[in-house]
Design a protein around this motif. Structure first.
Motif, short mmCIF file in Angstrom:
data_model
loop_
_atom_site.label_atom_id
_atom_site.label_comp_id
_atom_site.label_asym_id
_atom_site.label_seq_id
_atom_site.Cartn_x
_atom_site.Cartn_y
_atom_site.Cartn_z
N MET A 167 0.83 -1.20 0.00
CA MET A 167 0.00 0.00 0.00
C MET A 167 0.87 1.26 0.00
O MET A 167 2.08 1.22 0.28
CB MET A 167 -0.90 0.02 1.24
N LYS A 168 0.20 2.38 -0.31
CA LYS A 168 0.83 3.68 -0.21
C LYS A 168 0.72 4.17 1.24
O LYS A 168 -0.27 3.90 1.92
CB LYS A 168 0.14 4.67 -1.15
N GLU A 198 5.30 3.50 -1.58
CA GLU A 198 4.21 2.75 -2.22
C GLU A 198 4.40 1.25 -2.08
O GLU A 198 3.74 0.48 -2.77
CB GLU A 198 4.10 3.15 -3.70
N LYS A 203 -10.02 0.48 5.17
CA LYS A 203 -9.46 1.18 4.02
C LYS A 203 -9.73 2.66 4.22
O LYS A 203 -10.88 3.10 4.31
CB LYS A 203 -10.10 0.70 2.72
N SER A 220 -10.04 6.51 3.40
CA SER A 220 -10.33 7.39 2.26
C SER A 220 -9.77 8.79 2.47
O SER A 220 -9.31 9.44 1.53
CB SER A 220 -11.84 7.46 2.01
N GLU A 273 -3.07 3.69 3.16
CA GLU A 273 -4.31 3.21 2.55
C GLU A 273 -5.10 2.25 3.44
O GLU A 273 -6.33 2.19 3.34
CB GLU A 273 -3.99 2.54 1.22
N SER A 322 -7.48 7.60 -0.51
CA SER A 322 -7.97 6.74 -1.58
C SER A 322 -9.45 7.00 -1.78
O SER A 322 -10.09 7.68 -0.99
CB SER A 322 -7.73 5.27 -1.24
N GLU A 323 -10.01 6.45 -2.84
CA GLU A 323 -11.44 6.57 -3.06
C GLU A 323 -12.18 5.67 -2.09
O GLU A 323 -11.78 4.53 -1.85
CB GLU A 323 -11.79 6.19 -4.52
#
Length: 365
Positions: free
Chosen positions: A8-9, A26, A41, A43, A150, A363-364
């Motif tokens: 993950m970032k 990353e 996760k 966002s 993330e 993140s989205e």
């Protein structure tokens, strides 16, 4: 079904010091939830004073100046083994981040799988298992890895679901800034019709205090820099005092029921003068400097009560979530930066030219 990657970032804090200690990567391994934990996760995550205080080692008792004095380069040799807010050595590398909003994507053993998919925030000041609902606690993003990444793990009991129309960026400011503010108000005991002075009112915690005090039908006096007063009034401030003004001259001695302060510094003695007899002072920070001139007579001759707060009670967090779900608070987002630009986000934060919160988009959702 959500596919969870292996890497993950994220941003590693590699030691005490300047911006060079923030390393964007990353290839950080995605953590796996242990028994009783969930995997979230992320966002969005907000920038807070505690992130910078920890990076620069400001919590060390050897540091006696304002936070911005070491914001860019840290305090270097002044920081010993007490650089974390618990006064203990910090383990590096550390993923910081005390504020966030995200969704649960996996659970560890013993956690109901129905939690997967919940939109959540993570309580940043969490109880230690042995505390017995007491004050023994640690900070998500300090004593354990946090949310500048993330994916993060946390104890399921410390991850709160909520149903709100607020955006992920707006919800991301609740766990640290708004929870700190609400707990301070609860601890100091702000009542309806109290006259309350809020220092640093244009910042993240300050603007939260203004809104949360107004939610209790009290009168708010906000202290801010010139040019920020209109937005602060839209937050709910009834009166404005500029930071360079004399509080006693403007308000008069013994004119305020409660002071909520996260600034301290050279103006601190004035706060004791403007409090009424039996007044209350609540503190949750010292960004202008932790060492103040304190005449003890101002406290005991006026029967003042002092309240310091870091730990946030579970009841206070649940009340905050209720305020959010009812639409009683509207977090102000000053700017949003991508995670890779965390240094620019912290520079903007330290410039103190904004009103409200600076948020990192992770993140989205």
């Amino acid at each position: 079904m959500t596919i969870i990657p292996e890497k993950m970032k994220g941003v590693y804090l590699t030691g005490y010091g300047g911006y060079d200690k923030l390393e964007y990567r990353e290839d950080i391994p995605v953590p796996k939830p242990k028994p009783g934990e969930v995997l979230v996760k992320i966002s969005a995550a907000a920038v807070n004073n505690t992130d910078i205080n920890t990076r620069i080692g400001w919590y060390s008792k050897n540091v006696r100046t304002a936070t911005d004095a070491g914001g860019a380069g840290g305090f270097q040799a002044d920081v010993k083994e007490d650089g974390s807010w618990l006064g203990q050595p910090l383990s590096f590398p550390r993923i910081q981040g005390a504020d966030s909003c995200g969704r649960i994507v996996a659970v560890g053993a013993g956690v109901d799988e129905s939690r997967i998919g919940e939109r959540v925030i993570i309580r940043n000041v969490q109880e230690m298992p042995t505390s017995g609902r007491g004050l023994e606690c640690f900070t998500h993003g300090s004593e354990c890895d946090g949310t500048f990444c993330e994916y993060t793990t946390a104890c399921s009991e410390e991850v709160f679901s909520l149903n709100s129309d607020l955006s992920d960026e707006e919800l991301a400011v609740l766990p640290c800034a708004y929870a700190t503010a609400n707990n301070l108000i609860c601890r100091a005991g702000v009542n309806k019709n109290d006259r309350v002075l809020v220092t640093g009112a244009s910042g993240g915690v300050g603007s939260a205090l203004v809104q949360l005090v107004k939610a209790r039908d009290a009168l708010v006096i906000g202290v801010c820099d010139h040019g920020k007063e209109d937005l602060l009034k839209r937050c709910g401030a009834d009166e404005i005092i500029f930071r360079d003004e004399d509080y006693i001259e403007r308000l008069g001695e013994m004119s305020v029921d409660v002071v909520l302060d996260m600034v301290a510094g050279s103006s601190w003695p004035q706060l004791l003068k403007i409090l009424k007899k039996g007044g209350k002072l609540g503190m949750c920070g010292a960004i202008a400097g932790p060492i103040v001139d304190f005449d003890v007579r101002d406290m005991y001759l006026k029967d003042l009560s002092f309240f310091g707060t870091t730990y946030q009670t579970r009841d206070s967090m649940l009340q905050l979530i209720d305020f959010a779900e009812q639409g009683k608070i509207h977090p102000i987002i000053a700017r949003v930066f991508p995670l890779k630009d965390i240094v620019e986000a912290q520079k903007a934060f330290l410039s103190k030219k904004h009103v409200g919160k600076i948020v990192l988009k992770i993140s989205e959702g």
